[in-house]
Motif scaffolding. Structure first.
Motif, PDB file in Angstrom:
ATOM      1  N   LEU A 125      37.075   7.393  12.650  1.00  0.00           N
ATOM      2  CA  LEU A 125      35.707   7.856  12.877  1.00  0.00           C
ATOM      3  C   LEU A 125      35.584   9.361  12.601  1.00  0.00           C
ATOM      4  N   GLU A 143      28.387   4.932  14.941  1.00  0.00           N
ATOM      5  CA  GLU A 143      29.023   4.195  16.031  1.00  0.00           C
ATOM      6  C   GLU A 143      29.058   5.111  17.245  1.00  0.00           C
ATOM      7  N   ASP A 177      29.566   8.961  16.809  1.00  0.00           N
ATOM      8  CA  ASP A 177      30.401   9.226  15.631  1.00  0.00           C
ATOM      9  C   ASP A 177      29.893   8.457  14.418  1.00  0.00           C
ATOM     10  N   TRP A 178      30.524   8.744  13.266  1.00  0.00           N
ATOM     11  CA  TRP A 178      30.184   8.086  12.011  1.00  0.00           C
ATOM     12  C   TRP A 178      31.419   7.441  11.404  1.00  0.00           C
ATOM     13  N   ARG A 179      31.183   6.365  10.667  1.00  0.00           N
ATOM     14  CA  ARG A 179      32.256   5.712   9.929  1.00  0.00           C
ATOM     15  C   ARG A 179      31.822   5.585   8.471  1.00  0.00           C
TER      16      ARG A 179
END
Length: 353
Positions: free
Chosen positions: A248, A306, A309-311
Motif C-alpha cells: 500500500l 483502501e 491508503d492507495w494500491r
C-alpha cells in the motif's frame, strides 16, 4: 526434471530493441501503442505469451524498426535462455522443493481433467471458482503454490476433494508415486519440448510477417516547439506517498510536486509509487498522476483507495468482460467492478526519475 524456464514461450528482442531506441521503461513505450494493453505488452516482452503478427507490427512501428527485428533465433550458438531471462528475474533464490511441487501439481490437475470428461474448463470455473486463466497457469506450473492467493488455493482444495494444503500435497505425491502423472510431466517440465514448441511458434510468426509485409514504417513523430508566443504556465500537482505494508501507499504529503498532463482533471494528484508493486516497468522511485474524475479502463493502471491508503493495480478484462486489477508484489487480483467507484482513480501519466 524441472524446466526453470517453462513460463518463457516466446523469447524475443523487444526489451533490447526498446532500450536501444530510447524507451528506458516499458510504460513509456506502452503509451505509444494504445492498441496493446500494458499487461499484454509486458507479457510479450517477458516471453510469457506469443505475440500476434499485428502486435509485432505495432511494436515495431512504435520503435521505427522492421517487425522481423523483434524475433530471436533460439538455435543461434550464442543464445542462452538463462542469460536472456536474467533481466526479468526478481533475484529470489529458487526453492527446488516448491518448484518440484508446482510441476507435480500442474501434472495432477491435467490428469484430473483428463480422467473426468465432466471437468470441462467451464465446469471448473462454475463449480469450483477457478477462472480459465488461473487454471491454465496452474497446469503450466507458472509459479509456486505459496504464491497463489487464498481463492485459488481453496478452489484447488475443492477440486481435489481435500481439506487443506497438507492434504493436497499428500494427494499429489501419492498420484505421482502411483505413476499417474508420468505421461503429463513431459508437457510441463521438458526443456527440449518447450524449445521445439518455441521454435515452431517463432517460425510461424516469421512466415506470417513475410507473407503479409507491413506498410512502410515512418519514424516516430516529434512535435516541433512553437516558434513564438507566450508559454502556458505549468500546472503543478501535490505528490503524496509513503510505503505501507502489503504494497500500500500512504496518503501522506511528500512536499514534492509533479506537472499535470493536459488531460488531468481538477482533483488529480501525484502518487509516489514507493515500491515496484507492478514489477520493474514501474519502479519505486517513479511518480504517477491519479485522476479520481476518470474511471480506470482495461489496459491501463488504476489507484484503489483502501482506507487511508492507495494500491496501484494494472487493469485487464476477464473472460466475461469484468474489470480485474492485478498486482505483482503482493500477488493479488481485485474485482474492480465490485469496488465503490469513488474509491477508484485512473492513472493518466507517469514520471520516471
Amino acid at each position: 526434471m524441472i524446466d526453470f524456464y517453462r513460463a518463457i514461450v516466446f523469447p524475443n528482442h523487444v526489451r533490447d530493441q526498446r532500450q536501444r531506441h530510447g524507451f528506458a521503461k516499458l510504460l513509456r513505450l506502452s503509451a505509444n501503442i494504445p492498441e496493446i494493453p500494458y499487461i499484454r505488452l509486458s507479457k510479450i516482452e517477458r516471453g510469457e505469451v506469443v505475440a500476434r503478427p499485428d502486435e509485432l507490427r505495432r511494436i515495431a512501428a512504435a520503435l521505427g524498426i522492421a517487425p522481423a527485428d523483434l524475433l530471436l533465433d533460439i538455435d543461434a550458438p550464442d543464445f542462452d535462455i538463462a542469460v536472456w531471462a536474467l533481466p526479468f528475474s526478481d533475484g529470489a533464490e529458487i526453492d527446488l522443493t516448491e518448484e518440484r511441487f508446482a510441476v507435480l501439481l500442474g501434472a495432477a490437475l491435467r490428469a484430473r481433467r483428463t480422467l473426468d470428461p465432466a471437468l470441462t474448463i467451464a465446469a471448473i470455473e462454475r463449480d469450483f471458482g477457478l477462472p480459465p486463466v488461473n487454471l491454465s497457469r496452474v497446469e503450466n506450473a507458472q509459479k509456486p503454490f505459496s504464491r497463489w492467493n487464498s481463492a485459488v488455493r481453496d478452489s484447488l482444495f475443492a477440486l481435489f476433494g481435500v481439506a487443506d494444503e497438507a492434504a493436497l500435497r499428500r494427494d499429489v505425491e501419492q498420484r505421482h508415486a502411483a505413476g499417474q502423472l508420468t505421461s503429463f510431466l513431459a508437457g510441463i517440465a521438458n526443456p527440449e519440448a518447450r524449445h521445439a514448441r518455441t521454435r515452431e511458434k517463432i517460425a510461424e510468426l516469421a512466415a506470417a510477417l513475410e507473407a503479409e509485409p507491413a506498410q512502410p514504417i515512418s519514424a516516430r513523430a516529434v512535435l516541433p516547439l512553437p516558434a513564438s508566443g507566450p508559454v502556458a504556465a505549468l500546472h503543478l500537482l501535490p505528490v503524496y506517498g509513503a510505503p505501507r505494508p502489503n504494497g500500500l501507499i500512504g496518503h501522506q504529503p511528500t512536499g514534492e510536486t509533479v506537472e499535470a498532463p493536459h488531460i488531468a482533471g481538477p482533483r488529480a494528484f501525484g502518487l509516489k509509487v514507493s515500491r515496484a508493486t507492478l514489477g520493474g516497468g514501474l519502479p519505486a522511485q517513479s511518480t504517477v498522476v491519479a485522476d479520481p474524475d476518470r474511471l480506470p479502463m482495461p489496459g491501463g493502471l488504476a489507484a484503489l483507495r483502501e482506507g487511508e491508503d492507495w494500491r496501484l493495480l494494472s487493469v485487464a478484462s476477464s473472460r466475461d468482460g469484468r474489470m480485474i486489477g492485478y498486482s505483482v508484489n503482493p500477488d493479488m487480483e481485485v474485482a474492480l467492478d465490485d469496488c465503490d467507484p469513488a474509491s477508484l482513480a485512473a492513472i493518466v501519466s507517469a514520471v520516471f526519475l
